[in-house]
Design a protein around this motif. Structure first.
Motif, PDB file in Angstrom:
ATOM      1  N   ASP A  58       0.844  -1.196   0.000  1.00  0.00           N
ATOM      2  CA  ASP A  58       0.000   0.000   0.000  1.00  0.00           C
ATOM      3  C   ASP A  58       0.878   1.245   0.000  1.00  0.00           C
ATOM      4  OD1 ASP A  58      -2.449  -1.322  -0.001  1.00  0.00           O
ATOM      5  OD2 ASP A  58      -2.421  -1.541   2.188  1.00  0.00           O
ATOM      6  N   GLU A  59       0.398   2.285  -0.619  1.00  0.00           N
ATOM      7  CA  GLU A  59       1.155   3.527  -0.611  1.00  0.00           C
ATOM      8  C   GLU A  59       1.070   4.169   0.770  1.00  0.00           C
ATOM      9  OE1 GLU A  59      -0.270   6.586  -3.193  1.00  0.00           O
ATOM     10  OE2 GLU A  59      -2.319   6.485  -2.443  1.00  0.00           O
ATOM     11  N   VAL A  60       2.134   4.830   1.168  1.00  0.00           N
ATOM     12  CA  VAL A  60       2.177   5.564   2.427  1.00  0.00           C
ATOM     13  C   VAL A  60       2.787   6.931   2.152  1.00  0.00           C
ATOM     14  CG1 VAL A  60       2.336   3.524   3.898  1.00  0.00           C
ATOM     15  CG2 VAL A  60       4.428   4.573   2.998  1.00  0.00           C
ATOM     16  N   VAL A  61       2.375   7.907   2.932  1.00  0.00           N
ATOM     17  CA  VAL A  61       2.934   9.247   2.798  1.00  0.00           C
ATOM     18  C   VAL A  61       4.342   9.242   3.375  1.00  0.00           C
ATOM     19  CG1 VAL A  61       2.705  11.680   3.400  1.00  0.00           C
ATOM     20  CG2 VAL A  61       0.668  10.318   2.891  1.00  0.00           C
ATOM     21  N   THR A  62       5.324   9.595   2.574  1.00  0.00           N
ATOM     22  CA  THR A  62       6.717   9.624   3.025  1.00  0.00           C
ATOM     23  C   THR A  62       7.308  11.022   3.006  1.00  0.00           C
ATOM     24  OG1 THR A  62       7.498   9.172   0.782  1.00  0.00           O
ATOM     25  CG2 THR A  62       7.121   7.270   2.210  1.00  0.00           C
ATOM     26  N   LYS A  63       6.555  11.987   2.446  1.00  0.00           N
ATOM     27  CA  LYS A  63       7.099  13.334   2.370  1.00  0.00           C
ATOM     28  C   LYS A  63       5.960  14.325   2.237  1.00  0.00           C
ATOM     29  CE  LYS A  63      10.205  16.222  -0.429  1.00  0.00           C
ATOM     30  NZ  LYS A  63      11.046  16.263  -1.657  1.00  0.00           N
ATOM     31  N   LEU A  64       6.065  15.470   2.934  1.00  0.00           N
ATOM     32  CA  LEU A  64       5.146  16.594   2.771  1.00  0.00           C
ATOM     33  C   LEU A  64       5.867  17.689   2.015  1.00  0.00           C
ATOM     34  CD1 LEU A  64       3.306  17.002   6.207  1.00  0.00           C
ATOM     35  CD2 LEU A  64       2.448  15.971   4.096  1.00  0.00           C
ATOM     36  N   LEU A  99       3.511  13.135  -0.661  1.00  0.00           N
ATOM     37  CA  LEU A  99       4.049  12.236  -1.679  1.00  0.00           C
ATOM     38  C   LEU A  99       4.251  10.855  -1.085  1.00  0.00           C
ATOM     39  CD1 LEU A  99       6.769  14.583  -3.237  1.00  0.00           C
ATOM     40  CD2 LEU A  99       4.383  14.294  -3.950  1.00  0.00           C
ATOM     41  N   ASN A 100       3.972   9.817  -1.904  1.00  0.00           N
ATOM     42  CA  ASN A 100       4.187   8.445  -1.417  1.00  0.00           C
ATOM     43  C   ASN A 100       5.610   7.986  -1.674  1.00  0.00           C
ATOM     44  OD1 ASN A 100       4.374   7.675  -4.112  1.00  0.00           O
ATOM     45  ND2 ASN A 100       2.294   6.846  -4.203  1.00  0.00           N
ATOM     46  N   GLN A 101       5.888   6.723  -1.341  1.00  0.00           N
ATOM     47  CA  GLN A 101       7.241   6.195  -1.472  1.00  0.00           C
ATOM     48  C   GLN A 101       7.725   6.111  -2.910  1.00  0.00           C
ATOM     49  OE1 GLN A 101       4.423   4.571  -0.648  1.00  0.00           O
ATOM     50  NE2 GLN A 101       4.707   2.331  -0.575  1.00  0.00           N
ATOM     51  N   GLU A 143       1.905  11.903  -5.912  1.00  0.00           N
ATOM     52  CA  GLU A 143       1.060  12.636  -4.978  1.00  0.00           C
ATOM     53  C   GLU A 143      -0.025  11.718  -4.441  1.00  0.00           C
ATOM     54  OE1 GLU A 143      -1.673  16.702  -4.656  1.00  0.00           O
ATOM     55  OE2 GLU A 143      -0.593  16.227  -6.520  1.00  0.00           O
ATOM     56  N   VAL A 144      -0.249  11.766  -3.133  1.00  0.00           N
ATOM     57  CA  VAL A 144      -1.271  10.963  -2.489  1.00  0.00           C
ATOM     58  C   VAL A 144      -2.542  11.792  -2.361  1.00  0.00           C
ATOM     59  CG1 VAL A 144      -1.889   9.647  -0.429  1.00  0.00           C
ATOM     60  CG2 VAL A 144       0.489   9.691  -1.226  1.00  0.00           C
ATOM     61  N   ALA A 145      -3.633  11.277  -2.886  1.00  0.00           N
ATOM     62  CA  ALA A 145      -4.885  12.009  -2.833  1.00  0.00           C
ATOM     63  C   ALA A 145      -5.332  12.204  -1.374  1.00  0.00           C
ATOM     64  CB  ALA A 145      -5.957  11.244  -3.612  1.00  0.00           C
ATOM     65  N   ASN A 146      -5.801  13.414  -1.082  1.00  0.00           N
ATOM     66  CA  ASN A 146      -6.349  13.740   0.242  1.00  0.00           C
ATOM     67  C   ASN A 146      -5.351  13.479   1.375  1.00  0.00           C
ATOM     68  OD1 ASN A 146      -8.906  14.365  -0.946  1.00  0.00           O
ATOM     69  ND2 ASN A 146      -9.341  12.150  -1.023  1.00  0.00           N
ATOM     70  N   ALA A 147      -4.079  13.621   1.077  1.00  0.00           N
ATOM     71  CA  ALA A 147      -3.071  13.368   2.129  1.00  0.00           C
ATOM     72  C   ALA A 147      -3.089  14.444   3.206  1.00  0.00           C
ATOM     73  CB  ALA A 147      -1.680  13.271   1.502  1.00  0.00           C
ATOM     74  N   VAL A 148      -3.406  15.658   2.819  1.00  0.00           N
ATOM     75  CA  VAL A 148      -3.382  16.760   3.778  1.00  0.00           C
ATOM     76  C   VAL A 148      -4.765  17.405   3.816  1.00  0.00           C
ATOM     77  CG1 VAL A 148      -2.276  18.923   4.426  1.00  0.00           C
ATOM     78  CG2 VAL A 148      -0.945  17.150   3.267  1.00  0.00           C
ATOM     79  N   ALA A 149      -5.455  17.287   4.939  1.00  0.00           N
ATOM     80  CA  ALA A 149      -6.777  17.886   5.095  1.00  0.00           C
ATOM     81  C   ALA A 149      -6.643  19.318   5.584  1.00  0.00           C
ATOM     82  CB  ALA A 149      -7.604  17.064   6.087  1.00  0.00           C
ATOM     83  N   ASP A 150      -7.805  20.046   5.579  1.00  0.00           N
ATOM     84  CA  ASP A 150      -7.781  21.457   5.973  1.00  0.00           C
ATOM     85  C   ASP A 150      -7.162  21.659   7.355  1.00  0.00           C
ATOM     86  OD1 ASP A 150     -10.970  22.324   4.441  1.00  0.00           O
ATOM     87  OD2 ASP A 150      -9.010  21.819   3.607  1.00  0.00           O
ATOM     88  N   ALA A 151      -7.513  20.801   8.313  1.00  0.00           N
ATOM     89  CA  ALA A 151      -7.045  20.970   9.704  1.00  0.00           C
ATOM     90  C   ALA A 151      -5.553  20.760   9.855  1.00  0.00           C
ATOM     91  CB  ALA A 151      -7.789  19.999  10.608  1.00  0.00           C
ATOM     92  N   THR A 203       2.510  26.028   7.853  1.00  0.00           N
ATOM     93  CA  THR A 203       2.925  24.741   8.397  1.00  0.00           C
ATOM     94  C   THR A 203       1.914  23.679   7.994  1.00  0.00           C
ATOM     95  OG1 THR A 203       3.996  25.770  10.306  1.00  0.00           O
ATOM     96  CG2 THR A 203       3.425  23.423  10.489  1.00  0.00           C
ATOM     97  N   ALA A 204       2.424  22.544   7.521  1.00  0.00           N
ATOM     98  CA  ALA A 204       1.568  21.404   7.193  1.00  0.00           C
ATOM     99  C   ALA A 204       1.981  20.225   8.047  1.00  0.00           C
ATOM    100  CB  ALA A 204       1.696  21.057   5.702  1.00  0.00           C
ATOM    101  N   PHE A 205       0.980  19.495   8.567  1.00  0.00           N
ATOM    102  CA  PHE A 205       1.251  18.377   9.468  1.00  0.00           C
ATOM    103  C   PHE A 205       0.413  17.181   9.049  1.00  0.00           C
ATOM    104  CE2 PHE A 205      -0.038  16.111  13.419  1.00  0.00           C
ATOM    105  CZ  PHE A 205       1.199  15.539  13.702  1.00  0.00           C
ATOM    106  N   HIS A 206       1.041  15.986   9.037  1.00  0.00           N
ATOM    107  CA  HIS A 206       0.338  14.751   8.671  1.00  0.00           C
ATOM    108  C   HIS A 206       0.261  13.862   9.902  1.00  0.00           C
ATOM    109  CE1 HIS A 206      -0.190  10.795   6.515  1.00  0.00           C
ATOM    110  NE2 HIS A 206      -1.109  11.562   5.937  1.00  0.00           N
ATOM    111  N   PRO A 207      -0.887  13.826  10.585  1.00  0.00           N
ATOM    112  CA  PRO A 207      -1.000  13.122  11.870  1.00  0.00           C
ATOM    113  C   PRO A 207      -0.648  11.644  11.793  1.00  0.00           C
ATOM    114  CG  PRO A 207      -2.912  14.513  11.473  1.00  0.00           C
ATOM    115  CD  PRO A 207      -2.142  14.487  10.194  1.00  0.00           C
ATOM    116  N   ALA A 208      -1.005  10.973  10.701  1.00  0.00           N
ATOM    117  CA  ALA A 208      -0.809   9.512  10.648  1.00  0.00           C
ATOM    118  C   ALA A 208       0.662   9.129  10.659  1.00  0.00           C
ATOM    119  CB  ALA A 208      -1.487   8.964   9.394  1.00  0.00           C
TER     120      ALA A 208
END
Length: 901
Positions: free
Chosen positions: A300-306, A326-328, A332-340, A371-376
């Motif tokens: 599965d793709e995972v987010v490896t970079k913002l 961005l994935n490995q 670009e990963v769809a919906n990787a970064v939400a508004d919050a 600033t962008a943050f990816h909680p997962a």
């Protein structure tokens, strides 16, 4: 034809993966031979087998490998003869051995190759397989040589290399071969040489053959791995040829579940990307045709970079921060970064919606911290900007407007679709994409603050400007042709650009060159005239399009027209174009010398001197046509009309229809035996066994035409001499319902035959009792009438009690009736009050049956006579001379009749 060989075992590496050929091993061999055959008009060839690329071999070593496979032979002294040239006969052997053909001297068809020639079997085999061609004149030229540039062409084709038309060749080469030689050099199949027009040496042929063997060696899959969230890439041991690609299939499964994939080969054809709409994690089985299955692990793709992609933020609304994950695989990963997950700091921020921030209230040069943050995953990224002035176009370029697809020019009357190419860059070096609805004010169209000014709004219409979602700017043209300048201006920065658009009028008929028909010109007869026509751009018209072009001229204003006239008032002319083929038919009235003028826009386009002969008249009956019945049974009836006679006119041509006032005169000859046959109203009836002479001649207005007749003998045959029966041929019937009339039915007529096979017209009432149809869905029979019912073929059988007298196949069509012929009879008539020329007009369909007279009547001179659409002609008071009345059917067929006033 084929036999086994160890050719492909030469120098194979046992450690290689299973061979892949786009099919079975022999299929690849066959495909190579077909490539050679397609390439060769001279004897040039290729070798294909696996080569050991671990060490560079000498030419002699390469020759030895080929010799061991039986492809090349050495000389009696054991030498390879690498400096010698190779003949066409020697190449025939190379091809035969290479492609594993059996020798076939019987297929050797060349006069210069004896059956005992050592290469006869090779030449025959290679010729039969399509690998070699002769030189013409039944000769092969076995001693002829092959040039290096010919070798280059075949090498390119075998290796699947396109000729390089733009490539450079330093040596001497023929123009036709330059692209092939350049491509072969680039691919490493040939070295650079001083000249390529010389005969190839055996050593050079060995080198090319061995290079091909290496480049077209055993194809295999080297690696298959996941290269994207939805992609797997397959890597091959070498470039895949076009033929191999066509034969290659890919099957991807997860367990028993198949996954559809889209295949795209790389530019170098050494790999192929397989893309699926969805690839859940798991172990997949990939099967490439001809290979062992391969296991490919998919994760599965995972987010490896913002990433914050914005480079500048302007004092404006909707500033795109371009935050993405961005994935490995770098995708670009769809919906990787939400508004919050996005925070923005500035003392005077507007609203944040998704990736876009409103900075219209921010101060110039104030800081914006994003600033962008990816909680997962815990990934984060921060970037600081300074607010800058809003973007404004500082550089504008307009490209060249090109015609629409399938057009050769920009034309009037196109409401939309022409693309106005543009490049707009702001002060920050960023490309600006137009968006939103254009605002039109007079000759100005404003989009995103840029004014597009049109110099002539009748040529390019401002209201037609549109911008689609991708920022593509299009417009349409008006009714006026001309050259227009479109200028783009940014009044804030002074940036400007212009482009010129030439809008052409639609093509119109410009030239029309008529030519002599090469046949006798006779009054009142439609004659086909050859011609050539071009449009206003100099392009030749297809003949089928000329009628529409002439109609377009005549439908426009009075200044534009097309017409054909005669210089001699005593010789008038009427013209018509066949609606389907565009054939031009002219009909003349009167006889004499005249000059024919073709007019376009009131100017003479071409002219032709003609000699029109007087109208034809029948002069003599020459005899009965072949097949015309001269024997009848008792009470049998045979036709005797002009259809059964050979009649000629005063120009020696066949007459198929007698003019008005003319008739056949049929009487007993002076020495005839009376009572054997009777003649009445075009029918000869048998009365008593025997023979009788009939005299057949012509009359005109009731008066005999001198020397126009013949005598012929008719025989009445007794019933006992009629040995068999047949059904007279029935043409194709119409079996549909639309437009079906009684005329589309057919009458069954039975004829008798004597022992010698002579056809006898018989009494229809005495020799049969019933008629049947084998397929009532195709045709039915009532009495002697056959009626078509549906498309197909049926057998019509005539019975006499329980005895089958005769049968015949009848074809029925469901094609609806259409007009296929129009003809006036007569073609010239004197005017009388209430004259209705429609009554003189025969209009028939493809079945030879009268059909509705759908069309238009027209008078050549309304100042003399008019005609209604019902065909009624009315003479204008005091008019003299004649007029030509034309009928043009709805599908463009034309016939004319001359009315003498």
């Amino acid at each position: 034809m084929r036999k086994t060989s160890n050719l492909y075992s030469i120098k194979q590496n046992s450690q290689e993966p299973k061979q892949f050929r786009g099919g079975e091993k022999k299929v690849m061999k066959k495909s190579l031979s077909l490539l050679v055959a397609a390439a060769m008009t001279l004897s040039t060839a290729s070798v294909a087998f696996a080569a050991d690329a671990q060490a560079e071999l000498t030419t002699q070593q390469k020759f030895d490998a080929l010799k061991a496979a039986g492809v090349f032979n050495g000389f009696p002294d054991g030498s390879a003869g690498l400096e010698k040239e190779m003949t066409r006969a020697e190449f025939a052997k190379v091809l035969t051995k290479l492609t594993e053909l059996a020798e076939n001297s019987a297929a050797n068809v060349y006069s210069d190759v004896a059956k005992t020639h050592w290469a006869a079997g090779f030449i025959g085999a290679a010729t039969e397989a399509g690998l070699l061609n002769g030189l013409g004149g039944g000769k092969f030229g076995p001693s002829g040589k092959v040039t290096i540039e010919q070798i280059a062409k075949v090498a390119d084709l075998v290796a699947g290399i396109e000729p390089d038309a733009d490539g450079t060749v330093s040596g001497v080469v023929s123009p036709w071969a330059k692209g092939f030689v350049a491509a072969a050099i680039e691919a490493g199949l040939l070295p650079e040489l001083p000249t390529y027009k010389v005969n190839a040496k055996r050593g050079q042929l060995v080198e090319v053959a061995y290079e091909l063997a290496e480049s077209l060696g055993e194809l295999s899959v080297v690696k298959a791995s996941q290269t994207g969230a939805k992609a797997i890439t397959v890597e091959f041991s070498r470039a895949v040829t076009a033929e191999e690609k066509a034969a290659t299939t890919f099957e991807l499964k997860n367990g028993l579940v198949p996954y559809a994939v889209t295949v795209k080969f790389a530019d170098d054809n050494k790999s192929a990307a397989l893309t699926s709409a969805f690839l859940p994690a798991g172990d997949y089985t990939l099967t490439v045709k001809g290979q062992d299955p391969i296991t490919v692990k998919v994760v599965d793709e995972v987010v490896t970079k913002l990433e914050i992609g914005a480079t500048v933020l302007q004092k404006a609304a909707n500033q795109d921060l371009k935050v993405k994950g961005l994935n490995q695989f770098g995708e670009e990963v769809a919906n990787a970064v939400a508004d919050a997950n996005i925070t923005v700091f500035n003392s005077k921020l507007g609203s944040l919606t998704g990736n876009k921030i409103d900075l219209s209230g921010a101060d110039i040069d104030s800081a914006v911290i994003v600033t962008a943050f990816h909680p997962a995953t815990g990934l984060s990224v921060t970037k600081t900007f300074k607010v800058v002035d809003p973007a404004s176009a500082t550089n504008i370029k307009l490209g060249t407007v090109v015609p629409l697809k399938d057009e050769t020019r920009i034309s009037v009357g196109k409401a939309e679709g022409y693309v106005l190419p543009y490049t707009i860059v702001d002060q920050y070096g960023q490309a600006v994409k137009l968006s939103g609805a254009p605002v039109v004010a007079g000759n100005k169209v404003t989009i995103n603050g840029i004014d597009f000014v049109i110099s002539d709004t009748a040529v390019v219409t401002p209201g037609s400007f549109k911008v689609n979602a991708d920022g593509v700017l299009t417009f349409g043209t008006g009714a006026k042709a001309g050259t227009v300048v479109i200028t783009a201006v940014n009044s804030k920065t002074g940036a400007t650009a212009s482009t010129t658009v030439k809008v052409e009028a639609l093509p119109a008929l410009k030239t029309f060159q008529i030519s002599q028909p090469g046949v006798l010109l006779v009054a009142n007869e439609a004659i086909k005239f050859p011609y050539a026509a071009t449009d206003s751009f100099g392009a030749a018209y297809a003949q089928k399009d000329v009628k529409a072009a002439t109609d377009a001229l005549n439908d426009a204003d009075p200044a534009t027209n097309f017409n054909i006239t005669s210089s001699n008032p005593a010789v008038t002319v009427a013209y018509g174009f066949d609606a389907k083929t565009g054939e031009l038919n002219l009909t003349f009235t009167g006889a004499g010398q005249t000059t024919l003028f073709v007019w376009i826009n009131n100017q003479i386009a071409s002219q032709l001197n003609l000699d029109v002969k007087a109208a034809a008249t029948p002069v003599k009956v020459l005899g009965l046509k072949s097949g015309a019945a001269t024997s009848v049974g008792i009470n049998g009836v045979a036709d005797l009309t002009i259809d059964q006679l050979n009649v000629v006119d005063n120009y020696g041509r066949a007459v198929t229809k007698l003019p008005t006032g003319w008739a056949l005169k049929v009487v007993e000859a002076a020495d005839a035996t009376a009572g054997v046959v009777d003649y009445a109203a075009g029918k000869v009836t048998g009365k008593a066994e025997g023979t009788e002479k009939l005299a057949i001649s012509l009359t005109n207005g009731g008066a005999d035409v001198a020397n126009s007749g013949i005598e012929t003998t008719y025989t009445t045959v007794k019933d006992a001499d009629i040995k068999s029966f047949a059904i007279e041929a029935i043409g194709t019937l119409y079996g549909g319902t639309t437009g079906h009339v009684a005329g589309h039915n057919a009458t069954v007529t039975l004829v008798g035959k004597t022992a010698s096979g002579a056809v006898i017209a018989i009494d229809q009432s005495r020799f049969f009792t019933a008629i049947t149809s084998s397929d009532l869905s195709v045709a039915t029979v009532a009495g002697t009438t056959v009626t078509g019912k549906g498309k197909g073929t049926t057998t019509i059988t005539v019975w006499n009690g329980a005895t089958k007298q005769a049968e015949a196949a009848v074809t029925v069509s469901d094609a609806a009736p259409v007009i296929t012929s129009v003809a006036f009879d007569p073609t010239e008539i004197d005017y009388v009050a209430g004259l209705n020329v429609a009554a003189k007009l025969a209009v028939k369909d493809q079945y030879g049956v009268a059909i509705d007279k759908d069309g238009v009547f027209a008078s050549s001179d309304k100042a003399k006579a008019t005609v209604t659409q019902a065909g009624v002609v009315t003479k204008v008071a005091g008019a003299t001379g004649s007029v030509t009345i034309s009928f043009v059917s709805v599908n463009g067929l034309v016939s004319t009749i001359v009315v003498n006033l």
